[in-house]
Every structure is written in C-alpha cells, then in structure tokens.
Design a protein around this motif. Structure first.
Motif, short mmCIF file in Angstrom:
data_model
loop_
_atom_site.label_atom_id
_atom_site.label_comp_id
_atom_site.label_asym_id
_atom_site.label_seq_id
_atom_site.Cartn_x
_atom_site.Cartn_y
_atom_site.Cartn_z
N SER A 75 -32.32 0.37 -38.68
CA SER A 75 -31.64 0.93 -37.58
C SER A 75 -32.22 2.36 -37.40
O SER A 75 -32.99 2.67 -38.23
N THR A 76 -31.61 3.05 -36.60
CA THR A 76 -31.91 4.43 -36.05
C THR A 76 -31.48 5.41 -37.30
O THR A 76 -31.34 6.85 -37.02
N PHE A 99 -29.28 -2.19 -34.40
CA PHE A 99 -29.02 -2.58 -35.61
C PHE A 99 -28.11 -1.67 -36.26
O PHE A 99 -27.90 -1.75 -37.60
N ILE A 100 -27.60 -0.45 -35.88
CA ILE A 100 -26.78 0.59 -36.38
C ILE A 100 -25.52 -0.11 -36.67
O ILE A 100 -24.94 -1.17 -36.09
N GLU A 101 -24.87 0.60 -37.56
CA GLU A 101 -23.61 0.00 -37.93
C GLU A 101 -22.41 0.04 -36.89
O GLU A 101 -22.41 0.92 -36.11
N LEU A 167 -33.49 -3.72 -42.53
CA LEU A 167 -33.22 -2.88 -43.58
C LEU A 167 -32.23 -2.27 -42.70
O LEU A 167 -32.12 -0.96 -42.14
N ALA A 168 -30.36 -2.47 -42.89
CA ALA A 168 -29.71 -1.85 -42.09
C ALA A 168 -28.35 -1.67 -42.71
O ALA A 168 -28.28 -1.19 -43.91
N HIS A 169 -27.23 -2.20 -42.19
CA HIS A 169 -25.89 -1.73 -42.61
C HIS A 169 -25.11 -3.14 -43.14
O HIS A 169 -25.25 -4.18 -42.37
N GLY A 170 -24.08 -2.61 -43.84
CA GLY A 170 -23.32 -3.98 -44.62
C GLY A 170 -22.63 -4.97 -43.44
O GLY A 170 -22.54 -6.04 -43.24
#
Length: 204
Positions: A75-76, A99-101, A167-170
């Motif tokens: 994500s960014t 793909f940000i949270e 590779l990003a956020h839960g």
C-alpha cells in the motif's frame, strides 16, 4: 492503480498463480497510553503516517515467499512500504493506494472514558462496521467496494500465472480475503492477524 508495470506471461499458464496477503510489521507508535475517543482519532492519524518499529526482522518464511513471488505490491502507507523493503531488500515492488487500511474513526463516546489504543481500536471498528460511524471518511460499503476492486486486480494478475504478494494491512487484508472467497478462491494458509502474518489463496 498499481504504479509499476507488470510483465505479461509469454504463454497461457496451466493454472492461475497463488495470491498471498501479508500484514505489515509492528509500527513504531507506542500503544502504552490511555486515550479518550478524540485523542484516539489523533493517535490513529499519527499511526497512519508512521513507519515500523526499529530492530525488527521479517520471518524467514515470508522472505523466501517473496523471493518466489512474481509480483509484489505494497500500500502507499509508510508502514507498508517499510515492510516491503524489509522483506524484498533491493528488489522493486509496486505501490497502490487501493490497499491502504480501512479507516478507524473514533466512536462517539464521552471524554471521560479512556482506554488503550488496542481496545479503542476494537470498538472503533465495531462502530464503523455495524453502526456506519465513519465521521466523513470511507464508509463500510465504500471499503467493501474497494476490497472487491483489490481482489479483482489480484485475480487478474494471478490469472496470468503470476504468484502475487501483497504487503499491507490487517483488517483490509481480511476484507480482501473475504472478497477473494466470494470470487471462488480457497484459503490454503491462514496465520491469523499478527504482524508479518500471511493468508494465501488459490483458485478453488
């Protein structure tokens, strides 16, 4: 839109690639505080801007998985980018705001009520998910649509025979995972929700 060119395979593959969703490493911002709801909103803003806690090493299994991946996307957010850098080293990877949270606006609670960021985050997510408490940010419906877009992008890439690592956020990874299952992809690995953990999917 992914900001890195993804090469097309030279011939049609026998089967789609595998999609892996990994959570970022542990962020630097301390959770050893007690906050009220507005303070939590400020804390979350700093969390969204911050990077990883120093001294971490990604699991060897994740590093090896990244070596075998054809396409890697972060994500960014800074914590996602630093996670990708720790996992892949000098190898190039794409970044994509898709793909940000999902947001975590604070619940509408009185100022005297204070608790840890971890507990407040749980209730903030509950209020956002079930009561549409979005505070002018992305709503649950909008985030679900974004998760569907992310899943479609990953399926398109994997459909070309490429193994994809995100590779990003839960929580948003969990939403993407749900969208993948709705689209006929089966979960083959699930390491839970800890930092650096992964979920893997293959076309059922």
């Amino acid at each position: 839109m992914v900001d890195s060119t993804i090469a097309a395979p030279s011939s049609a593959p026998a089967r789609p690639g595998v999609i892996t969703l990994a959570r970022h490493g542990e962020p630097a911002l301390s959770r050893k505080v007690r906050l009220n709801a507005p303070e939590y909103g400020e804390w979350w803003g700093r969390y969204e801007e911050g990077g990883l806690k120093a001294g971490q090493t990604p699991p060897n299994a994740l590093v090896e998985l990244a070596r075998g991946a054809d396409t890697i996307i972060a994500s960014t957010r800074r914590r996602s980018i630093e996670t990708a850098q720790a996992v892949v080293g000098e190898r190039a990877f794409a970044t994509d705001p898709t793909f940000i949270e999902a947001p975590l606006p604070p619940p509408p609670w009185p100022l005297w009520l204070r608790m840890s960021p971890k507990r407040l985050g749980f209730f903030a997510r509950f209020w956002w998910w079930f009561f549409d408490n979005h505070g002018g940010q992305e709503t649950r419906k909008e985030a679900e649509a974004r998760a569907g877009q992310a899943a479609d992008l990953l399926i398109e890439i994997a459909g070309g025979g490429q193994d994809v690592l995100v590779l990003a956020h839960g929580f948003f990874n969990w939403m993407i995972a749900d969208a993948l299952k709705q689209r006929g992809w089966a979960k083959i690995v699930d390491e839970g929700h800890a930092y650096w953990s992964i979920k893997r999917f293959r076309r059922a």
